[in-house]
Design an enzyme around this catalytic site. Structure first.
Site, PDB file in Angstrom:
ATOM      1  N   LYS A 173      60.839  45.010  33.406  1.00 23.37           N
ATOM      2  CA  LYS A 173      59.734  45.839  33.889  1.00 23.37           C
ATOM      3  C   LYS A 173      59.403  46.994  32.959  1.00 23.37           C
ATOM      4  CE  LYS A 173      61.044  44.506  38.533  1.00 23.37           C
ATOM      5  NZ  LYS A 173      61.663  44.885  39.817  1.00 23.37           N
ATOM      6  N   HIS A 193      29.301  42.496  34.852  1.00 22.25           N
ATOM      7  CA  HIS A 193      30.038  43.427  35.701  1.00 22.25           C
ATOM      8  C   HIS A 193      29.089  44.241  36.578  1.00 22.25           C
ATOM      9  CE1 HIS A 193      34.426  43.467  34.866  1.00 22.25           C
ATOM     10  NE2 HIS A 193      34.041  42.732  33.827  1.00 22.25           N
ATOM     11  N   GLU A 240      39.260  42.909  41.678  1.00 23.27           N
ATOM     12  CA  GLU A 240      38.385  43.136  40.525  1.00 23.27           C
ATOM     13  C   GLU A 240      37.296  42.075  40.489  1.00 23.27           C
ATOM     14  OE1 GLU A 240      38.382  43.245  35.636  1.00 23.27           O
ATOM     15  OE2 GLU A 240      40.276  43.397  36.735  1.00 23.27           O
ATOM     16  N   ASP A 300      57.116  39.123  41.564  1.00 24.97           N
ATOM     17  CA  ASP A 300      57.284  40.573  41.488  1.00 24.97           C
ATOM     18  C   ASP A 300      56.158  41.141  40.622  1.00 24.97           C
ATOM     19  OD1 ASP A 300      58.025  43.187  41.092  1.00 24.97           O
ATOM     20  OD2 ASP A 300      60.157  42.745  40.811  1.00 24.97           O
TER      21      ASP A 300
END
Length: 562
Positions: free
Chosen positions: A373, A547, A241, A449
């Site tokens: 998660k 951006h 990104e 993770d």
């Protein structure tokens, strides 16, 4: 008991290969025996039984006849020798096996400490495979050798399962190449942009990834220095990104020019919550009361802590739904993220509880009350992993010069966007601008993770004017940052290098758990910098412009223009 065969010398290439990192096989008592072990065991067991029966009968006869026992003949001498020899064999055989079972049951975290005191041997340089080497087109690709061609055909037809290639060949790089070629022929896709060479496939075998066919290249940027608790850190961020690293870097600059940030670990405990079912709700309530009774905690702790010298049970919280009981175990796990460690301790407790609650049925080792998660209020309220708060006071001149905005605008924006806006959206732990952006980037770079970004990104960002309204006090509170510096992806070369950059590689020998706690604090500090910069860009109306400048590919724009 298993048999080990020595590989023929012809199978070992003169050039180094990437081999499966098989653990050294323990020396067994049966290695030097000329007979198969089952026959040897039967022989000595029979000898022991026959000698014992013979001697008992002879001595009983001598006692009946009042004969002296010390007078022995040749038959008695042979029987005594046979008895002693069989005893020596049986004690040696089963004694060694018992000792080996104890020695081989060391926990995985013991290896982490050894890896810090002695450098692991360097991996041999893999031999370039004949399959899919850096060919730019299908026509330039070299033909597979006959042995590989046979294996490829076998994988395609299903005769050879793809997952056994590493074990069958003993060469992880070659196995990945064969699997990839089989995939290319099956799908018709040549995976031209997915590299195969340049990666140590032996390092992931059996622990990080199954059925590999290549690896994804991901750029790593550096934000910093992040001045945190008086120390300068250069934070690695793996991301695709645009603007993310640059924005976080600007926040780090604002923090550094204002004297730095402070981080505090409020709590450190990984959780796992099995679900059990009992015959009735009243029986489930009895088990709940038993687990939560202070008088029983010490006994349960002793049972739980046997699983590891780093695992220390902290508390147990239970929730009841009908006759189903959810038990949330929380424990410290050293420098490991700790899911496996807490699961082993919890299994010990479940086995222990079956003695007092024989009607208990274990439904699953995880009942989603952990909660792993998944966004869950229990993690937002109780915490999971490391609970961290990080704060800084940004000077008025820095807000204007570096962040290009002012204190009142930031305070108002944070209240309306992060607090009120998130409440309108019904957010769960999402009272922030983009904490998950920074958490994900640091997680990927350091071998964490990535899926645990869900609960690790729970964050509330607070901003208020201080010092007569001139300066800005900013803080992030993150109750469930789940990180470790040993195990999993942290041992891979690239990820280990990023951890080493932060001075948290491996386990802390002085204070177990210190490296993992420091990493969690650095993550919170990076989130603080990211929040500060993004909110400033929003307040100043710079977000879209930045951006468009940094997050758009010039190649793609040229294609659109054409």
């Amino acid at each position: 008991m298993y048999l080990r065969r020595r590989l023929p010398l012809s199978s070992v290439s003169a050039s180094a290969k990437t081999h499966i990192p098989a653990p050294a096989a323990p020396v067994q008592a049966s290695d030097a025996l000329p007979l198969p072990i089952r026959y040897t065991n039967l022989l000595f067991t029979a000898l022991f039984a026959a000698s014992l029966v013979f001697l008992m009968r002879r001595w009983r006869e001598e006692l009946r006849l009042s004969s002296p026992l010390h007078g022995v003949g040749l038959a008695e001498i042979v029987a005594i020798v046979g008895l002693v020899a069989s005893l020596i064999y049986l004690f040696s055989f089963f004694g060694i096996a018992f000792v080996q079972s104890i020695v081989s049951s060391n926990d995985e975290e013991d290896d982490f400490l050894l890896s810090n005191s002695a450098e692991a041997p360097s991996s041999p340089v893999p031999v370039p495979c004949t399959l899919l080497c850096s060919a730019s087109s299908l026509e330039e690709m070299p033909d597979p050798n006959p042995d590989d061609e046979e294996l490829i055909s076998s994988v395609i037809t299903g005769k050879t399962p793809s997952y056994v290639l590493e074990t069958k060949l003993g060469d992880c790089r070659r196995a990945a190449g064969i699997r990839r070629e089989a995939l290319r022929r099956t799908t018709g896709k040549d995976l031209e942009g997915l590299p195969l060479d340049g990666f140590d496939y032996g390092s992931i075998f059996g622990q990080c990834c199954e059925l590999p066919v290549g690896y994804v290249q991901l750029p790593v940027g550096i934000a910093g220095p992040l001045v945190l608790d008086g120390t300068r850190y250069y934070v690695p961020m793996a991301t695709t990104e645009g603007c993310l690293v640059a924005s976080t870097n600007r926040g780090c600059k604002a923090i550094a020019e204002s004297g730095g940030a402070t981080g505090i670990v409020l709590r450190d405990g990984m959780t796992r919550a099995p679900i059990v079912r009992l015959p009735s709700a009243s029986r489930a309530a009895e088990l709940k009361a038993f687990l939560e009774a202070p008088n029983n905690f010490e006994t349960i702790s002793l049972v739980f802590n046997k699983s590891s010298r780093f695992a220390k049970l902290q508390d147990i919280k239970c929730a009841l739904a009908g006759r189903n009981l959810y038990m949330r175990f929380s424990c410290s796990t050293g420098d490991a993220m700790g899911m496996n460690m807490v699961s082993k301790g919890m299994q010990n407790v479940l086995d222990y509880l079956l003695g007092d609650f024989p009607g208990m049925e274990v439904i699953a080792i995880s009942g989603n009350y952990c909660s792993d998660k998944k966004p869950a209020a229990v993690n937002w309220i109780e915490g999971r992993g490391k609970s961290v708060v990080c704060e800084a006071i940004i000077k008025e001149e820095v807000v204007k010069k570096v962040l290009k905005t002012n204190v009142p605008a930031l305070v108002e924006l944070n209240m309306i966007k992060n607090l009120a806006g998130s409440a309108v959206a019904g957010a769960l732990g999402g009272f922030n601008a983009h904490a998950s952006n920074i958490v994900s980037a640091v997680f990927i770079a350091t071998g964490q993770d990535p899926a645990q970004n869900i609960e690790s990104s729970h964050c509330i960002t607070m901003m208020e004017a201080v010092n007569d309204g001139k300066d800005l006090h900013v803080s992030v509170t993150m109750p469930s940052i789940e990180v470790g510096t040993v195990g999993g992806g942290t041992q891979l070369a690239s990820q280990a290098a990023c951890l080493d950059l932060l001075c948290v590689k491996g386990a802390s020998l002085e204070t177990p758990g210190a490296n993992a706690r420091l990493l969690a604090t650095i993550v919170a500090g990076a989130v603080l910098a990211g929040e500060l910069s993004l909110l400033s860009a929003l307040a100043a109306g710079q977000l879209v412009r930045s951006h468009m400048k940094y997050n758009r590919s010039s190649k793609e724009l040229m294609k659109v223009a054409l």
